[in-house]
Design a protein around this motif. Structure first.
Motif, PDB file in Angstrom:
ATOM      1  N   ILE A  96      28.977  16.976  -6.077  1.00 26.24           N
ATOM      2  CA  ILE A  96      28.049  16.144  -6.863  1.00 26.24           C
ATOM      3  C   ILE A  96      28.304  14.671  -6.577  1.00 26.24           C
ATOM      4  O   ILE A  96      27.375  13.873  -6.472  1.00 26.24           O
ATOM      5  CB  ILE A  96      28.187  16.460  -8.361  1.00 26.24           C
ATOM      6  CG1 ILE A  96      27.701  17.892  -8.631  1.00 26.24           C
ATOM      7  CG2 ILE A  96      27.392  15.475  -9.212  1.00 26.24           C
ATOM      8  CD1 ILE A  96      27.834  18.323 -10.068  1.00 26.24           C
ATOM      9  N   VAL A  97      29.592  14.310  -6.473  1.00 26.41           N
ATOM     10  CA  VAL A  97      29.960  12.991  -5.953  1.00 26.41           C
ATOM     11  C   VAL A  97      30.478  13.249  -4.538  1.00 26.41           C
ATOM     12  O   VAL A  97      31.616  13.645  -4.344  1.00 26.41           O
ATOM     13  CB  VAL A  97      31.046  12.317  -6.807  1.00 26.41           C
ATOM     14  CG1 VAL A  97      31.386  10.943  -6.243  1.00 26.41           C
ATOM     15  CG2 VAL A  97      30.579  12.196  -8.253  1.00 26.41           C
ATOM     16  N   ASP A 103      25.801  10.261  -4.747  1.00 29.47           N
ATOM     17  CA  ASP A 103      26.386  10.230  -6.088  1.00 29.47           C
ATOM     18  C   ASP A 103      25.345  10.670  -7.106  1.00 29.47           C
ATOM     19  O   ASP A 103      24.425   9.924  -7.448  1.00 29.47           O
ATOM     20  CB  ASP A 103      26.881   8.818  -6.412  1.00 29.47           C
ATOM     21  CG  ASP A 103      27.593   8.751  -7.760  1.00 29.47           C
ATOM     22  OD1 ASP A 103      27.566   9.762  -8.498  1.00 29.47           O
ATOM     23  OD2 ASP A 103      28.162   7.695  -8.083  1.00 29.47           O
ATOM     24  N   ASP A 104      25.472  11.887  -7.572  1.00 32.89           N
ATOM     25  CA  ASP A 104      24.549  12.435  -8.576  1.00 32.89           C
ATOM     26  C   ASP A 104      25.298  12.798  -9.851  1.00 32.89           C
ATOM     27  O   ASP A 104      24.919  13.721 -10.565  1.00 32.89           O
ATOM     28  CB  ASP A 104      23.836  13.669  -8.005  1.00 32.89           C
ATOM     29  CG  ASP A 104      22.895  13.299  -6.871  1.00 32.89           C
ATOM     30  OD1 ASP A 104      21.935  12.552  -7.116  1.00 32.89           O
ATOM     31  OD2 ASP A 104      23.127  13.748  -5.731  1.00 32.89           O
ATOM     32  N   ALA A 106      24.342  21.348 -13.144  1.00 33.58           N
ATOM     33  CA  ALA A 106      25.170  20.976 -11.995  1.00 33.58           C
ATOM     34  C   ALA A 106      24.667  21.597 -10.703  1.00 33.58           C
ATOM     35  O   ALA A 106      24.688  20.960  -9.640  1.00 33.58           O
ATOM     36  CB  ALA A 106      26.615  21.400 -12.246  1.00 33.58           C
ATOM     37  N   ILE A 107      24.187  22.828 -10.773  1.00 35.69           N
ATOM     38  CA  ILE A 107      23.794  23.525  -9.545  1.00 35.69           C
ATOM     39  C   ILE A 107      22.616  22.855  -8.842  1.00 35.69           C
ATOM     40  O   ILE A 107      22.388  23.100  -7.659  1.00 35.69           O
ATOM     41  CB  ILE A 107      23.474  25.008  -9.811  1.00 35.69           C
ATOM     42  CG1 ILE A 107      22.375  25.165 -10.854  1.00 35.69           C
ATOM     43  CG2 ILE A 107      24.733  25.745 -10.240  1.00 35.69           C
ATOM     44  CD1 ILE A 107      21.936  26.613 -11.048  1.00 35.69           C
ATOM     45  N   ASP A 108      21.886  22.001  -9.546  1.00 35.42           N
ATOM     46  CA  ASP A 108      20.774  21.295  -8.921  1.00 35.42           C
ATOM     47  C   ASP A 108      21.234  20.048  -8.172  1.00 35.42           C
ATOM     48  O   ASP A 108      20.404  19.375  -7.533  1.00 35.42           O
ATOM     49  CB  ASP A 108      19.735  20.898  -9.976  1.00 35.42           C
ATOM     50  CG  ASP A 108      19.052  22.101 -10.604  1.00 35.42           C
ATOM     51  OD1 ASP A 108      18.860  23.109  -9.899  1.00 35.42           O
ATOM     52  OD2 ASP A 108      18.724  22.040 -11.810  1.00 35.42           O
ATOM     53  N   ALA A 109      22.525  19.736  -8.242  1.00 34.39           N
ATOM     54  CA  ALA A 109      23.030  18.530  -7.578  1.00 34.39           C
ATOM     55  C   ALA A 109      24.135  18.821  -6.566  1.00 34.39           C
ATOM     56  O   ALA A 109      24.507  17.944  -5.796  1.00 34.39           O
ATOM     57  CB  ALA A 109      23.550  17.537  -8.616  1.00 34.39           C
ATOM     58  N   ILE A 110      24.672  20.043  -6.553  1.00 38.59           N
ATOM     59  CA  ILE A 110      25.807  20.350  -5.680  1.00 38.59           C
ATOM     60  C   ILE A 110      25.340  20.512  -4.239  1.00 38.59           C
ATOM     61  O   ILE A 110      24.447  21.313  -3.953  1.00 38.59           O
ATOM     62  CB  ILE A 110      26.520  21.635  -6.137  1.00 38.59           C
ATOM     63  CG1 ILE A 110      27.008  21.503  -7.580  1.00 38.59           C
ATOM     64  CG2 ILE A 110      27.701  21.937  -5.206  1.00 38.59           C
ATOM     65  CD1 ILE A 110      27.487  22.812  -8.184  1.00 38.59           C
ATOM     66  N   ASN A 111      25.985  19.771  -3.358  1.00 40.00           N
ATOM     67  CA  ASN A 111      25.706  19.884  -1.926  1.00 40.00           C
ATOM     68  C   ASN A 111      26.853  20.653  -1.268  1.00 40.00           C
ATOM     69  O   ASN A 111      27.953  20.118  -1.119  1.00 40.00           O
ATOM     70  CB  ASN A 111      25.573  18.497  -1.292  1.00 40.00           C
ATOM     71  CG  ASN A 111      25.282  18.570   0.195  1.00 40.00           C
ATOM     72  OD1 ASN A 111      25.037  19.643   0.743  1.00 40.00           O
ATOM     73  ND2 ASN A 111      25.306  17.424   0.866  1.00 40.00           N
ATOM     74  N   PRO A 112      26.631  21.897  -0.845  1.00 38.81           N
ATOM     75  CA  PRO A 112      27.703  22.678  -0.223  1.00 38.81           C
ATOM     76  C   PRO A 112      28.218  22.065   1.077  1.00 38.81           C
ATOM     77  O   PRO A 112      29.299  22.436   1.549  1.00 38.81           O
ATOM     78  CB  PRO A 112      27.041  24.037   0.047  1.00 38.81           C
ATOM     79  CG  PRO A 112      25.876  24.097  -0.883  1.00 38.81           C
ATOM     80  CD  PRO A 112      25.393  22.678  -0.987  1.00 38.81           C
TER      81      PRO A 112
END
Length: 386
Positions: free
Chosen positions: A65-66, A75-76, A90-96
């Motif tokens: 997320i960061v 930075d979300d 949170a799952i809408d901002a996580i970048n794997p």
């Protein structure tokens, strides 16, 4: 079947096997055996002279997320436009693809809790995810795993300097109470005959998220460093009869007996940090020891990227310098973290039927020179040093 044989196995289930075999089948742990036991037809991995333990769990971070490297682009963490945003996920901002996930594996961390920051009184829903994958939906272990809230300096700083509410601790507590009351009223309406009439009842995503806390489906996870802020969180949780997890708990040593009495768990940290703000003036390596002696269930966090996630084991080791036992420190990043997340049926120890998430190291994880050599998630090797 996979047989990981010859290493010292730290099961975190009450025993350490000096030279044993970990058996894995279909992504789950099949067995933990004394000695070298390789079933016919099994693939074997020789880990003689190595240490095998459960994948570590970071119970509080902002991983994905960061994002590493990026500033505002990645930075979300905080939606600093409204102090009450329980409907954010949170799952809408996580970048794997965040580089931090690679660092997590290199540090032996196989599961993390990640979520919104602490600018808002209520920040949104947190997620527990595995640290390997390309699609976040496939990496989720539990969502939501809690609703993030915050007391103390951060909400005051975010809104008070803009001449908005909250500008005081009193207002922060009042806003949290108001939101929970609205959630209660919403639940009454939704369960009444009004809800059956679509024209008379309109769904509210913010209040739907709060309902999960009020129904005790998920805990309220409250950012609170100072002892008085911790007790405000406790007071509100008791008023509304909701489950609470204290996040950071920097001055938890001051109120440890009360937390133990009320069986309120804590996620402690970051440990490797300075006194970055006034509410952290009570920072000490002895907090974990005092909580442990009082009987408080707790985990150790990195608060990544505050402390890089690959230093979770180092963070736990530092609590040993503060007087915590080695076993308790290991539990704080494995089985006790899993218990707080209500995931101990799947994670945190090497026992039959649990997820085959484990780490192979060249020595004890608290040894400063320790290197993580292999990491397996769901029985698949996802990291190799060599």
């Amino acid at each position: 079947m996979l047989a990981v044989a010859g290493g010292m196995i730290i099961t975190m289930a009450g025993r350490v096997i000096d030279r044993g075999t970990l058996l894995v089948d279909n992504g789950k742990i099949y067995g933990v055996e004394n000695g070298i036991v390789i079933p016919r037809g099994a693939e074997s991995v020789d880990v003689s002279g190595k240490v095998v333990m459960p994948g570590m769990i970071d119970a509080h971070s902002h991983l994905g997320i960061v994002e590493e490297i990026y500033r505002e682009e990645g930075d979300d963490c905080n939606e600093s436009t409204d102090p009450v945003t329980p409907h954010l996920r949170a799952i809408d901002a996580i970048n794997p693809a965040d580089l931090g996930f690679r660092d997590a594996l290199a540090g032996g961390v196989t599961t993390v809790v990640t979520g919104p920051g602490s600018a808002n009184i209520i920040g949104g829903e947190m997620a527990a995810v595995k640290t390997h994958g390309t699609v976040i939906d496939d990496m989720i272990v539990r969502f939501p795993v809690g609703l993030k809230a915050a007391l103390g300096e951060n909400p005051k700083r975010s809104y008070g300097r803009e001449k908005k509410t909250p500008a005081t601790r009193m207002a922060s507590a009042a806003i949290l109470r108001e939101a929970l009351v609205r959630g209660q009223e919403y639940m009454k309406k939704s369960s009444s005959g009004i809800a059956k009439n679509a024209a008379a009842f309109e769904k509210d995503l913010k209040l739907e998220a709060l309902a999960g806390v009020l129904k005790r489906e998920i805990p309220l996870r409250v950012h609170a460093h100072r002892a008085d802020d911790i007790m405000t969180a406790v007071r509100i949780a008791r008023e509304f009869q909701v489950d609470l997890v204290v996040e950071h708990c920097t001055e938890g040593h001051i109120v440890a007996r009360k937390l133990a009495e009320l069986r309120i768990p804590a996620v402690v940290g970051p440990v490797i940090t300075n006194r970055a703000k006034v509410e952290m003036q009570g920072l000490t390596l002895q907090t974990a020891r005092v909580l442990s002696e009082a009987g408080v269930l707790f985990a150790i966090m990195t608060d990544h990227p505050v402390v890089p996630i690959q230093y979770l084991a180092v963070s736990a080791a530092m609590t040993v310098k503060g007087g915590l036992t080695v076993d308790a420190a290991l539990r704080a990043v494995t089985i006790d973290a899993a218990k707080i997340l209500k995931l101990d049926h799947r994670l945190g120890s090497l026992e039959p039927a649990k997820d085959a998430d484990f780490v192979v190291m060249d020595r004890h994880p608290f040894d400063f020179l320790c290197r993580v050599e292999q990491v397996f998630i769901d029985g698949v090797k996802v990291y190799s040093l060599i």
